[in-house]
Design an enzyme around this catalytic site. Structure first.
Site, PDB file in Angstrom:
ATOM      1  CG  LEU A 174      -2.023  -1.030   1.310  1.00  0.00           C
ATOM      2  CD1 LEU A 174      -2.617  -1.052   2.710  1.00  0.00           C
ATOM      3  CD2 LEU A 174      -3.094  -0.735   0.274  1.00  0.00           C
ATOM      4  CB  SER A 175       0.050   4.755  -0.857  1.00  0.00           C
ATOM      5  OG  SER A 175       0.651   6.024  -0.686  1.00  0.00           O
ATOM      6  N   GLY A 176       2.416   4.258   1.531  1.00  0.00           N
ATOM      7  CA  GLY A 176       2.759   4.485   2.936  1.00  0.00           C
ATOM      8  C   GLY A 176       3.264   3.255   3.659  1.00  0.00           C
TER       9      GLY A 176
ATOM     10  N   GLY B  85       6.033   1.777   3.092  1.00  0.00           N
ATOM     11  CA  GLY B  85       7.482   1.833   3.258  1.00  0.00           C
ATOM     12  C   GLY B  85       8.269   1.232   2.119  1.00  0.00           C
ATOM     13  CE  LYS B  86       4.705   0.882  -2.719  1.00  0.00           C
ATOM     14  NZ  LYS B  86       3.908   1.548  -1.651  1.00  0.00           N
TER      15      LYS B  86
ATOM     16  CB  SER C 146       2.660  -3.505  -8.498  1.00  0.00           C
ATOM     17  OG  SER C 146       3.455  -3.745  -7.370  1.00  0.00           O
TER      18      SER C 146
END
Length: 226
Positions: free
Chosen positions: A56-58, A60-61, A129
């Site tokens: 998910l966005s946020g 930590g990717k 993705s």
């Protein structure tokens, strides 16, 4: 991995991994490089791989991908990060966030990552993705063992609390359409090579987990002790 056209007359491209990509261009022939991926690996002392960070966005990717990239760079490895936001400033600037545009975004990144793989680079991709089918297609472009899916697992509540870019607040307010986790689904990996609890685990521990896996798989040499 080397790709070759299965039918130069119609532009269809087939990879040795078994993936076939129909193309519009005709009368094209794949040109084989005189410097192979294996030769680059021998010269550099490590093999290449695709590290596919998803979440998910946020979650930590980007933080994790860049921290791992720095650690690999310090060891003298050839490595590069393809970041979702950065790529949308150029290569994918013409795409939005509809399901079809997301699919095309990941298709392009998969192809770019494959080029980095052939160039002997450890390429780290940091993209939401969200759809399993898109990630499967990216994996199918390369040989088994070359695609390492890393699920940055953080609950939606944690990601919303972080909201470093203010995107969740905008999505909740209806200012952003098709936002993953709010108005568009995220399909978690069913069997990723690595699942990292980025919601609670420290960045340092997460980096160590990735590096340990890469060493165990022979992607990178073990760090020297002492």
């Amino acid at each position: 991995m080397t790709a070759a056209p299965s039918n130069p007359a119609d532009g269809t491209m087939a990879s040795t991994a078994g993936a076939t990509q129909p193309g519009i261009a005709t009368n094209i022939v794949w040109h084989h490089s005189t410097v192979t991926r294996a030769a680059r690996a021998h010269q550099r002392g490590h093999r290449s791989a695709i590290l596919w960070f998803t979440g998910l966005s946020g979650a930590g990717k980007s933080s994790l991908a860049n921290a791992v990239n720095s650690a690999l760079f310090e060891q003298g490895l050839a490595c590069y990060v393809l970041d979702g936001d950065n790529v949308r400033h150029g290569l994918c600037a013409d795409l939005g966030f509809s399901d079809a545009d997301r699919e095309e975004n990941i298709r392009r990144i998969g192809e770019v990552a494959k080029l980095f793989l052939d160039a002997g680079v450890v390429v780290l991709t940091a993209f939401v993705s969200p759809f399993r089918a898109d990630r499967r297609r990216a994996r199918a472009l390369v040989e088994a063992g070359d695609f390492i899916e890393i699920h940055c697992a953080a609950d939606l509540a944690v990601c919303e609390q972080r909201d470093t870019k203010g995107l969740y607040a905008k999505a909740r307010a209806g200012q952003i359409k098709d936002f993953t986790g709010i108005s568009s689904p995220y399909e978690e990996p069913e069997a990723p090579e690595l699942r990292i609890n980025t919601g609670s685990q420290s960045l340092e521990a997460s980096v160590a987990q990735v590096l340990t896996y890469l060493e165990s798989q022979g992607v990178v040499p073990a760090a020297a002790e002492g």
